[in-house]
Write a protein that holds these residues in place. Structure first.
Motif, PDB file in Angstrom:
ATOM      1  N   SER A 130       0.915  -1.221  -0.005  1.00  0.00           N
ATOM      2  CA  SER A 130      -0.079  -0.058   0.051  1.00  0.00           C
ATOM      3  C   SER A 130       0.810   1.387   0.029  1.00  0.00           C
ATOM      4  CB  SER A 130      -0.880  -0.041   1.261  1.00  0.00           C
ATOM      5  OG  SER A 130      -1.813  -0.968   1.287  1.00  0.00           O
ATOM      6  N   LEU A 131       0.417   2.334  -0.460  1.00  0.00           N
ATOM      7  CA  LEU A 131       0.950   3.594  -0.663  1.00  0.00           C
ATOM      8  C   LEU A 131       0.103   4.654  -0.458  1.00  0.00           C
ATOM      9  CD1 LEU A 131       3.723   4.976  -3.127  1.00  0.00           C
ATOM     10  CD2 LEU A 131       1.637   6.210  -2.891  1.00  0.00           C
ATOM     11  N   MET A 132       0.276   5.684   0.380  1.00  0.00           N
ATOM     12  CA  MET A 132      -0.773   6.786   0.616  1.00  0.00           C
ATOM     13  C   MET A 132      -0.148   8.199   0.152  1.00  0.00           C
ATOM     14  SD  MET A 132      -1.262   9.475   2.657  1.00  0.00           S
ATOM     15  CE  MET A 132      -0.453   9.320   3.900  1.00  0.00           C
ATOM     16  N   VAL A 133      -0.695   8.727  -0.792  1.00  0.00           N
ATOM     17  CA  VAL A 133      -0.439   9.965  -1.442  1.00  0.00           C
ATOM     18  C   VAL A 133      -1.237  11.180  -0.394  1.00  0.00           C
ATOM     19  CG1 VAL A 133      -0.272  11.376  -3.568  1.00  0.00           C
ATOM     20  CG2 VAL A 133      -0.136   8.886  -3.737  1.00  0.00           C
ATOM     21  N   PRO A 134      -0.485  11.962   0.240  1.00  0.00           N
ATOM     22  CA  PRO A 134      -1.172  12.732   1.074  1.00  0.00           C
ATOM     23  C   PRO A 134      -1.504  14.318   0.440  1.00  0.00           C
ATOM     24  CG  PRO A 134       1.301  13.135   1.610  1.00  0.00           C
ATOM     25  CD  PRO A 134       0.969  12.026   0.307  1.00  0.00           C
ATOM     26  N   PHE A 135      -0.845  14.636  -0.623  1.00  0.00           N
ATOM     27  CA  PHE A 135      -1.035  15.866  -1.290  1.00  0.00           C
ATOM     28  C   PHE A 135      -1.815  15.947  -2.736  1.00  0.00           C
ATOM     29  CE2 PHE A 135       2.985  13.574  -2.421  1.00  0.00           C
ATOM     30  CZ  PHE A 135       2.769  13.595  -3.799  1.00  0.00           C
ATOM     31  N   ASN A 136      -2.308  17.059  -2.823  1.00  0.00           N
ATOM     32  CA  ASN A 136      -2.938  17.161  -4.243  1.00  0.00           C
ATOM     33  C   ASN A 136      -1.933  17.604  -5.364  1.00  0.00           C
ATOM     34  OD1 ASN A 136      -4.869  18.526  -1.910  1.00  0.00           O
ATOM     35  ND2 ASN A 136      -6.143  17.544  -3.479  1.00  0.00           N
ATOM     36  N   LEU A 153       4.878  11.009   1.179  1.00  0.00           N
ATOM     37  CA  LEU A 153       4.554  10.100   0.746  1.00  0.00           C
ATOM     38  C   LEU A 153       4.595   8.870   1.667  1.00  0.00           C
ATOM     39  CD1 LEU A 153       3.595   9.312  -2.114  1.00  0.00           C
ATOM     40  CD2 LEU A 153       5.509   8.314  -2.651  1.00  0.00           C
ATOM     41  N   ALA A 154       3.561   7.912   1.806  1.00  0.00           N
ATOM     42  CA  ALA A 154       3.856   6.820   2.756  1.00  0.00           C
ATOM     43  C   ALA A 154       3.755   5.588   2.071  1.00  0.00           C
ATOM     44  CB  ALA A 154       2.387   6.967   4.060  1.00  0.00           C
ATOM     45  N   ILE A 155       4.710   4.775   2.486  1.00  0.00           N
ATOM     46  CA  ILE A 155       5.137   3.564   1.609  1.00  0.00           C
ATOM     47  C   ILE A 155       4.891   2.444   2.632  1.00  0.00           C
ATOM     48  CG2 ILE A 155       6.158   2.259  -0.009  1.00  0.00           C
ATOM     49  CD1 ILE A 155       7.440   4.832  -0.887  1.00  0.00           C
ATOM     50  N   GLU A 156       4.433   1.299   2.392  1.00  0.00           N
ATOM     51  CA  GLU A 156       4.310   0.097   3.243  1.00  0.00           C
ATOM     52  C   GLU A 156       5.573  -0.323   3.504  1.00  0.00           C
ATOM     53  OE1 GLU A 156       1.949  -3.965   4.175  1.00  0.00           O
ATOM     54  OE2 GLU A 156       1.239  -2.550   2.325  1.00  0.00           O
ATOM     55  N   ARG A 157       6.108  -0.753   4.682  1.00  0.00           N
ATOM     56  CA  ARG A 157       7.253  -1.170   4.915  1.00  0.00           C
ATOM     57  C   ARG A 157       7.543  -2.620   4.161  1.00  0.00           C
ATOM     58  NH1 ARG A 157      11.545   0.682   7.373  1.00  0.00           N
ATOM     59  NH2 ARG A 157      10.383   2.225   8.213  1.00  0.00           N
ATOM     60  N   SER A 158       8.690  -3.049   3.662  1.00  0.00           N
ATOM     61  CA  SER A 158       8.794  -4.181   3.186  1.00  0.00           C
ATOM     62  C   SER A 158      10.324  -4.626   2.885  1.00  0.00           C
ATOM     63  CB  SER A 158       7.878  -4.532   1.773  1.00  0.00           C
ATOM     64  OG  SER A 158       8.670  -3.702   0.802  1.00  0.00           O
ATOM     65  N   GLU A 159      10.742  -5.871   2.436  1.00  0.00           N
ATOM     66  CA  GLU A 159      12.024  -6.020   2.058  1.00  0.00           C
ATOM     67  C   GLU A 159      12.408  -5.296   1.020  1.00  0.00           C
ATOM     68  OE1 GLU A 159       9.546  -9.587  -0.031  1.00  0.00           O
ATOM     69  OE2 GLU A 159       9.477  -8.075   1.704  1.00  0.00           O
ATOM     70  N   ILE A 180      10.982  17.856  -3.980  1.00  0.00           N
ATOM     71  CA  ILE A 180       9.534  17.520  -4.817  1.00  0.00           C
ATOM     72  C   ILE A 180       8.702  16.327  -4.288  1.00  0.00           C
ATOM     73  CG2 ILE A 180       8.693  16.821  -6.913  1.00  0.00           C
ATOM     74  CD1 ILE A 180       9.378  19.769  -7.194  1.00  0.00           C
ATOM     75  N   LEU A 181       9.139  15.407  -3.836  1.00  0.00           N
ATOM     76  CA  LEU A 181       8.492  14.220  -3.067  1.00  0.00           C
ATOM     77  C   LEU A 181       9.289  13.538  -2.169  1.00  0.00           C
ATOM     78  CD1 LEU A 181       6.002  12.592  -4.093  1.00  0.00           C
ATOM     79  CD2 LEU A 181       7.414  10.883  -5.226  1.00  0.00           C
ATOM     80  N   PRO A 182       8.830  14.288  -0.824  1.00  0.00           N
ATOM     81  CA  PRO A 182       9.409  13.429   0.507  1.00  0.00           C
ATOM     82  C   PRO A 182       8.630  12.280   0.619  1.00  0.00           C
ATOM     83  CG  PRO A 182       7.988  15.337   0.886  1.00  0.00           C
ATOM     84  CD  PRO A 182       8.298  15.355  -0.746  1.00  0.00           C
ATOM     85  N   PHE A 183       9.234  11.248   1.195  1.00  0.00           N
ATOM     86  CA  PHE A 183       8.623   9.938   1.472  1.00  0.00           C
ATOM     87  C   PHE A 183       9.153   9.430   2.613  1.00  0.00           C
ATOM     88  CE2 PHE A 183      12.417   9.164  -0.758  1.00  0.00           C
ATOM     89  CZ  PHE A 183      12.739   7.928  -0.384  1.00  0.00           C
ATOM     90  N   ALA A 184       8.429   8.421   3.085  1.00  0.00           N
ATOM     91  CA  ALA A 184       8.729   7.682   4.414  1.00  0.00           C
ATOM     92  C   ALA A 184       7.995   6.287   4.376  1.00  0.00           C
ATOM     93  CB  ALA A 184       8.251   8.417   5.805  1.00  0.00           C
ATOM     94  N   PHE A 185       8.789   5.408   4.848  1.00  0.00           N
ATOM     95  CA  PHE A 185       7.939   3.773   5.159  1.00  0.00           C
ATOM     96  C   PHE A 185       7.301   3.817   6.504  1.00  0.00           C
ATOM     97  CE2 PHE A 185      11.672   3.759   2.197  1.00  0.00           C
ATOM     98  CZ  PHE A 185      10.943   3.072   1.097  1.00  0.00           C
ATOM     99  N   HIS A 186       6.235   2.805   6.330  1.00  0.00           N
ATOM    100  CA  HIS A 186       5.288   2.840   7.547  1.00  0.00           C
ATOM    101  C   HIS A 186       5.175   1.348   7.712  1.00  0.00           C
ATOM    102  CE1 HIS A 186       4.416   7.153   8.509  1.00  0.00           C
ATOM    103  NE2 HIS A 186       4.527   7.140   7.153  1.00  0.00           N
ATOM    104  N   GLN A 187       5.042   0.891   9.028  1.00  0.00           N
ATOM    105  CA  GLN A 187       4.616  -0.773   9.310  1.00  0.00           C
ATOM    106  C   GLN A 187       3.152  -0.699   9.388  1.00  0.00           C
ATOM    107  OE1 GLN A 187       7.316  -2.726   9.876  1.00  0.00           O
ATOM    108  NE2 GLN A 187       5.746  -4.418   9.517  1.00  0.00           N
TER     109      GLN A 187
END
Length: 350
Positions: A130-136, A153-159, A180-187
């Protein structure tokens, strides 16, 4: 070489595909799949900007629309970034299924709750993230895509975290992607998605108001409706023991109180919330303008469905859904803006 396919070159898909292409050491590792008009535009180049004033561009992108080209790129892809709307996910999976390589990872970039689970049911042999886009994102001109609001940007944590970090970190353009596109991984992506859904409840109000998001948020009547829906969502979240992460500068449970403030106090206290490009409108507004079925069932509808399971009442959310459904059934692209106090009366907010 890691191969990426961005399947769906709308606003979010084009922005994400542009970042991936600019960050890739070899641009031909990234292919965007979309409609013919979008492909023709992207093939001529892309410009990405944001509300902070950052700008990056590329002379051309690898974009395709013919069945033969789609089969070629999808069959070689290790990552499929599924960026179609919720309403198009089923048909997209049916199209992708016979082409996918066994090792292909599907990254679901949709709003709402439960889309990844639907994809997993249809593609049980593939890893689905899963990925979550928080912006317009808005398209200012052909090939110019603008991120008009804050969010990471939130990305599901994985290998695959290390690979995806390299793909998005701007290795070929130092510092570009982080701006331009900050991102982070989430459990816990379920909690992230509910937190984003709380913010997405305003999409329906924006579609009904028929004005830009910034102008909508500057009017207390519209904020009262959004706040009422958020309170209903928070009751559902609490009943399900979900702890929402902080996606904005204000904790999730305090946002409704902030929205209820008088206009002069809201402008003073919530300056970050109003730090939005004045042209930004939500995807639901765009859907109604283009006479397409909206994502209301996956957004506000998800709240009502979850509330029913745990015995929480959601009268305001249900009333807003009814209004959106009425707009969908009329198939009228040009609509008069709904005045804030009139909307409050229609959905029972005082």
């Amino acid at each position: 070489m890691t191969q990426h396919v961005v399947f769906g070159s709308g606003l979010i898909g084009s922005f994400l595909g542009g970042v991936l292409s600019l960050c890739a050491k070899h641009a031909d590792r990234v292919t965007l799949v979309g409609r013919q008009t979008a492909v023709q535009t992207l093939s001529k180049g892309i410009c990405l900007t944001d509300y902070h004033g950052n700008t990056v561009s590329a002379n051309s992108l690898n974009a395709v629309d013919t069945q033969a080209d789609i089969e070629t790129c999808v069959s070689a892809a290790e990552f499929i970034w599924l960026t179609v709307k919720c309403t198009a996910v089923r048909s997209a999976i049916e199209q992708l299924k016979p082409m996918l390589a066994p090792q292909a990872v599907i990254i679901c970039c949709q709003n709402g709750i439960g889309v990844a689970e639907l994809v997993k049911q249809d593609l049980p042999r593939h890893q689905v993230l899963s990925l979550m886009v928080p912006f317009n994102v808005v398209q200012k001109t052909d090939g110019h895509y603008h991120r008009g609001s804050e969010g990471t940007l939130a990305i599901e944590r994985s290998e695959h975290d290390e690979v995806l970090t390299r793909c998005l970190s701007g290795a070929a353009n130092t510092g570009m992607a982080d701006a331009i596109l900050p991102f982070a991984f989430h459990q816990d992506m379920r909690a992230v998605q509910w937190a984003k859904l709380q913010l997405n409840l305003g999409n329906s109000v924006n579609a009904l108001a028929n004005i830009p998001v910034k102008a909508m948020l500057e009017q207390r009547g519209f904020r009262l409706v959004i706040a009422a829906m958020m309170k209903e969502l928070l009751a559902v979240v609490e009943r399900n023991n979900i702890v929402l992460p902080k996606l904005t500068s204000v904790p999730a449970h305090r946002v409704p109180t902030l929205l209820k403030l008088p206009d002069f106090l809201f402008r003073r206290i919530a300056s970050k919330m109003l730090a939005i490009d004045p042209t930004v409108r939500t995807s639901m507004w765009w859907d109604l303008q283009q006479q397409r079925t909206t994502e209301i069932d996956f957004l506000n509808g998800a709240v009502v469905a979850a509330a029913r399971e745990v015995g929480v009442d959601t009268p305001v959310t249900a009333a807003v859904i009814d209004l959106i459904k009425q707009c969908e059934s009329k198939s009228v692209a040009v609509r008069e803006p709904m005045e804030a106090n009139a909307l409050c009366r229609r959905v029972g907010v005082r």
